[in-house]
Enzyme design. Sequence first.
Site, PDB file in Angstrom:
ATOM      1  N   CYS A 216      -6.151  34.744  53.498  1.00 17.28           N
ATOM      2  CA  CYS A 216      -4.919  34.001  53.798  1.00 17.28           C
ATOM      3  C   CYS A 216      -4.573  33.050  52.649  1.00 17.28           C
ATOM      4  CB  CYS A 216      -5.139  33.242  55.113  1.00 17.28           C
ATOM      5  SG  CYS A 216      -3.919  31.975  55.478  1.00 17.28           S
TER       6      CYS A 216
ATOM      7  N   CYS B 269      -4.088  29.436  53.608  1.00 19.22           N
ATOM      8  CA  CYS B 269      -5.405  28.867  53.953  1.00 19.22           C
ATOM      9  C   CYS B 269      -6.133  28.436  52.688  1.00 19.22           C
ATOM     10  CB  CYS B 269      -6.259  29.891  54.693  1.00 19.22           C
ATOM     11  SG  CYS B 269      -5.587  30.441  56.269  1.00 19.22           S
TER      12      CYS B 269
END
Length: 105
Positions: free
Chosen positions: A31, A34
Amino acid sequence: MAVITLTKENFDQEVLAAGVPVLVDFWATWCGPCRMMGPVVDQVADELTDIKVGKINVDEQPELARQYGVQSIPTLMVFKNGAPAAQSLGAIPKAKLLSLIDEGR
């Protein structure tokens, strides 16, 4: 304080039974947002001594992600007294993360 890797085995003790607010970062290695939040979360963990900070890899701990209704990542939650007290979805600036923590205290 160091960031704690949270799993279903240590979640109850480290988060639900914690005597201080706990910032939990639900994330995954693939991600992009992230990965952007990771250093910010680490920095907050180093700067704030009155909270715990933990990370949950949703690919490795899908039960915890499901239990707390995490459908998109990064999801940041502040737990207080064993329950979610504040939540934010997506990458956010450090100032907003600090506000989220204050809201959850």
